[in-house]
Scaffold this active site. Structure first.
Site, PDB file in Angstrom:
ATOM      1  N   ARG A 175      91.765 -80.425 107.624  1.00 43.51           N
ATOM      2  CA  ARG A 175      91.025 -80.291 108.892  1.00 43.51           C
ATOM      3  C   ARG A 175      91.939 -79.840 110.039  1.00 43.51           C
ATOM      4  O   ARG A 175      91.824 -80.299 111.176  1.00 43.51           O
ATOM      5  CB  ARG A 175      90.346 -81.619 109.283  1.00 43.51           C
ATOM      6  CG  ARG A 175      89.480 -82.225 108.225  1.00 43.51           C
ATOM      7  CD  ARG A 175      88.201 -81.484 107.947  1.00 43.51           C
ATOM      8  NE  ARG A 175      87.495 -82.072 106.825  1.00 43.51           N
ATOM      9  CZ  ARG A 175      87.548 -81.611 105.577  1.00 43.51           C
ATOM     10  NH1 ARG A 175      88.252 -80.510 105.296  1.00 43.51           N
ATOM     11  NH2 ARG A 175      86.901 -82.213 104.611  1.00 43.51           N
ATOM     12  N   SER A 249      79.880 -85.634 113.198  1.00 44.92           N
ATOM     13  CA  SER A 249      80.894 -86.690 113.231  1.00 44.92           C
ATOM     14  C   SER A 249      81.605 -86.650 114.574  1.00 44.92           C
ATOM     15  O   SER A 249      82.185 -85.625 114.929  1.00 44.92           O
ATOM     16  CB  SER A 249      81.925 -86.481 112.128  1.00 44.92           C
ATOM     17  OG  SER A 249      81.288 -86.393 110.900  1.00 44.92           O
ATOM     18  N   GLU A 345      86.606 -86.055 117.439  1.00 41.91           N
ATOM     19  CA  GLU A 345      86.670 -84.775 116.734  1.00 41.91           C
ATOM     20  C   GLU A 345      86.291 -83.568 117.601  1.00 41.91           C
ATOM     21  O   GLU A 345      87.004 -82.569 117.614  1.00 41.91           O
ATOM     22  CB  GLU A 345      85.815 -84.811 115.478  1.00 41.91           C
ATOM     23  CG  GLU A 345      86.095 -83.606 114.619  1.00 41.91           C
ATOM     24  CD  GLU A 345      84.987 -83.282 113.656  1.00 41.91           C
ATOM     25  OE1 GLU A 345      84.891 -83.947 112.637  1.00 41.91           O
ATOM     26  OE2 GLU A 345      84.219 -82.353 113.948  1.00 41.91           O
TER      27      GLU A 345
HETATM   28  P1  NAP Z   1      82.580 -89.676 103.303  1.00 40.54           P
HETATM   29  O1  NAP Z   1      82.166 -88.845 102.137  1.00 40.54           O
HETATM   30  O2  NAP Z   1      82.125 -91.066 103.441  1.00 40.54           O
HETATM   31  O3  NAP Z   1      84.167 -89.620 103.424  1.00 40.54           O
HETATM   32  C1  NAP Z   1      84.893 -90.303 104.427  1.00 40.54           C
HETATM   33  C2  NAP Z   1      86.368 -90.078 104.179  1.00 40.54           C
HETATM   34  O4  NAP Z   1      86.726 -90.579 102.902  1.00 40.54           O
HETATM   35  C3  NAP Z   1      86.777 -88.610 104.166  1.00 40.54           C
HETATM   36  O5  NAP Z   1      88.064 -88.549 104.714  1.00 40.54           O
HETATM   37  C4  NAP Z   1      86.783 -88.255 102.719  1.00 40.54           C
HETATM   38  O6  NAP Z   1      87.696 -87.242 102.387  1.00 40.54           O
HETATM   39  C5  NAP Z   1      87.241 -89.541 102.113  1.00 40.54           C
HETATM   40  N1  NAP Z   1      86.718 -89.630 100.746  1.00 40.54           N
HETATM   41  C6  NAP Z   1      85.488 -90.068 100.372  1.00 40.54           C
HETATM   42  N2  NAP Z   1      85.379 -90.037  99.032  1.00 40.54           N
HETATM   43  C7  NAP Z   1      86.539 -89.542  98.564  1.00 40.54           C
HETATM   44  C8  NAP Z   1      87.038 -89.304  97.273  1.00 40.54           C
HETATM   45  N3  NAP Z   1      86.325 -89.572  96.196  1.00 40.54           N
HETATM   46  N4  NAP Z   1      88.281 -88.801  97.137  1.00 40.54           N
HETATM   47  C9  NAP Z   1      89.022 -88.555  98.211  1.00 40.54           C
HETATM   48  N5  NAP Z   1      88.623 -88.781  99.464  1.00 40.54           N
HETATM   49  C10 NAP Z   1      87.393 -89.277  99.654  1.00 40.54           C
HETATM   50  O7  NAP Z   1      82.232 -88.969 104.551  1.00 40.54           O
HETATM   51  P2  NAP Z   1      81.576 -88.331 105.760  1.00 40.54           P
HETATM   52  O8  NAP Z   1      82.425 -88.667 106.894  1.00 40.54           O
HETATM   53  O9  NAP Z   1      80.121 -88.602 105.774  1.00 40.54           O
HETATM   54  O10 NAP Z   1      81.734 -86.781 105.420  1.00 40.54           O
HETATM   55  C11 NAP Z   1      81.143 -86.139 104.319  1.00 40.54           C
HETATM   56  C12 NAP Z   1      81.946 -84.898 104.033  1.00 40.54           C
HETATM   57  O11 NAP Z   1      81.869 -84.039 105.166  1.00 40.54           O
HETATM   58  C13 NAP Z   1      83.419 -85.172 103.804  1.00 40.54           C
HETATM   59  O12 NAP Z   1      83.901 -84.288 102.824  1.00 40.54           O
HETATM   60  C14 NAP Z   1      84.031 -84.894 105.148  1.00 40.54           C
HETATM   61  O13 NAP Z   1      85.378 -84.461 105.083  1.00 40.54           O
HETATM   62  C15 NAP Z   1      83.160 -83.759 105.622  1.00 40.54           C
HETATM   63  N6  NAP Z   1      83.184 -83.635 107.081  1.00 40.54           N
HETATM   64  C16 NAP Z   1      83.948 -82.623 107.590  1.00 40.54           C
HETATM   65  C17 NAP Z   1      84.046 -82.439 108.930  1.00 40.54           C
HETATM   66  C18 NAP Z   1      84.875 -81.319 109.437  1.00 40.54           C
HETATM   67  O14 NAP Z   1      85.265 -80.432 108.710  1.00 40.54           O
HETATM   68  N7  NAP Z   1      85.179 -81.339 110.690  1.00 40.54           N
HETATM   69  C19 NAP Z   1      83.352 -83.272 109.784  1.00 40.54           C
HETATM   70  C20 NAP Z   1      82.590 -84.292 109.240  1.00 40.54           C
HETATM   71  C21 NAP Z   1      82.535 -84.478 107.871  1.00 40.54           C
HETATM   72  P3  NAP Z   1      87.367 -85.688 102.616  1.00 40.54           P
HETATM   73  O15 NAP Z   1      87.310 -85.512 104.086  1.00 40.54           O
HETATM   74  O16 NAP Z   1      88.528 -85.022 101.987  1.00 40.54           O
HETATM   75  O17 NAP Z   1      86.080 -85.373 101.980  1.00 40.54           O
END
Ligand code: NAP
Length: 349
Positions: A175, A249, A345
């Site tokens: 990110r 987020s 964010e």
């Molecule tokens: P979530 O799926 O509950 O994940 C929360 C955090 O835990 C994230 O940092 C996610 O990593 C990590 N995580 C969850 N399961 C994982 C696994 N099996 N292995 C490794 N790491 C894990 O999250 P959420 O906040 O609702 O977001 C859903 C997805 O949208 C996530 O992939 C998140 O990164 C993405 N998102 C991206 C942005 C952005 O690009 N600005 C903003 C909001 C959400 P990861 O982030 O690597 O997935």
């Protein structure tokens, strides 16, 4: 069309525009000037004029990841509207597309999926424009833009010229990229070029995605099936900004170092920690907020979303200061409980 304070300029310039109408959080005072750009030459022209006039400049896409202050912005807001979706290379395994920075990201994903191309289908239903995706290396459900991005074209405001930056030049990390770091404010991305695969998506999938596929007994994986699954998952976790003003987020997922783990586990042995492979760990910021008991609460007119504590909904806030007070209360409570500083964010204009 008004040209006050902005001379020798043929594009439409609007004055005194309420930013709350251009940000999905629906807060913020007036922008002194606002214009739209539809070509990279127009981007260059706006920058040259702003420089002459000594006006600050801020580029927005869909307004879905920016926050505006009550005092507004005393410079010029540039709305990125450069269109384009073009196949620039095609071979047996892949198709490379060049996309205008102003295209709505999700419609780009949909078009790629309709063309049976893989690589961005898990990044479905993310609001905002295509040109914004490299800035924080947007990613979701196991894919990130750095995986498929070949290059970006950008206006380099320091050198006053159009440049092409390769994937390596962008120095992508989790990110993160140069656009949010050492080069903040320097480049305006005008197009992105993505190399997408003609292969079907294959497991292993991201845990939350696999769980959904299992629960729905889905065993055939096409780009469209993955896209629909992600849309279904996201719709349960993210409120529609048209109905409930929000910026997705509101906090970044937190990264902690190896040496912090023992102390964190002592506070709560169930803390979810995901290894990043570099000695650091991701902690879901939504989980941290949930532990403070703030999930579902109304703070200064901002609702901590009851289905996902990472999201703040502007329910009845009347000013940026309300948002700031809510934000700081959440940050403070997480810090008091876990000694972790969670971060906002969205960028502030
Ligand atoms: P979530 O799926 O509950 O994940 C929360 C955090 O835990 C994230 O940092 C996610 O990593 C990590 N995580 C969850 N399961 C994982 C696994 N099996 N292995 C490794 N790491 C894990 O999250 P959420 O906040 O609702 O977001 C859903 C997805 O949208 C996530 O992939 C998140 O990164 C993405 N998102 C991206 C942005 C952005 O690009 N600005 C903003 C909001 C959400 P990861 O982030 O690597 O997935």
């Amino acid at each position: 069309m008004p040209k006050m304070g902005y001379n020798n300029y043929h594009m439409d310039i609007h004055t005194n525009i309420p930013l709350k109408n251009y940000t999905t959080m629906k807060l913020g005072g007036p922008a002194r000037f606002m214009t739209e750009v539809r070509t990279s030459e127009e981007v260059a022209e706006v920058y040259r004029n702003a420089k002459t006039q000594k006006l600050p400049i801020f580029v927005i896409g869909g307004g879905s990841n920016v926050i505006a202050k009550d005092e507004g912005f005393s410079g010029i807001i540039v709305r990125m509207r450069i269109p384009g979706f073009e196949i620039v290379a095609d071979d047996i395994n892949s198709t490379t597309i060049k996309v205008g920075a102003g295209e709505e990201w999700d419609s780009v994903v949909k078009r790629a999926v309709d063309m049976r191309l893989s690589g961005i289908e898990a990044m479905s239903a993310i609001p905002g424009t295509a040109g914004a995706t490299p800035i924080q290396n947007v990613g979701a459900y196991g894919q990130e833009i750095a995986d498929t991005l070949q290059s970006v074209e950008a206006y380099d405001s320091r050198e006053d010229r159009l440049v092409t930056l390769t994937n390596d030049d962008c120095r992508f990390a989790y990110r993160h990229s140069i656009f949010r770091d050492e080069s903040i404010g320097r480049y305006v991305i005008t197009s992105i070029t993505l190399k997408l695969s003609k292969n079907l998506p294959t497991p292993p999938f991201y845990d939350a995605l696999q769980k959904y596929l299992d629960e729905n007994n889905i065993q055939i994986f096409t780009q469209e099936i993955i896209r629909n699954a992600v849309i279904a998952i996201r719709s349960t976790k993210l409120p529609d900004p048209q109905i409930s003003p929000n910026t997705g987020s509101f906090f970044k997922n937190t990264i902690v170092e190896n040496w912090q783990l023992d102390a964190l586990r002592a506070i709560n042995p169930d803390i979810p920690l995901f290894e990043m492979g570099d000695g650091r760990y991701k902690v879901p910021a939504g989980w941290l907020i949930e532990q403070t008991g703030l999930k579902g609460q109304l703070l200064h007119g901002m609702r901590v979303y009851d289905k996902n504590a990472l999201v703040l909904i502007n329910e009845s806030a009347t000013s940026y200061n309300d948002l700031l007070a809510a934000r700081d209360e959440i940050i403070g409570q997480v810090r008091d409980k876990f000694r972790i500083q969670i971060e906002q964010e969205p960028l502030t204009i």
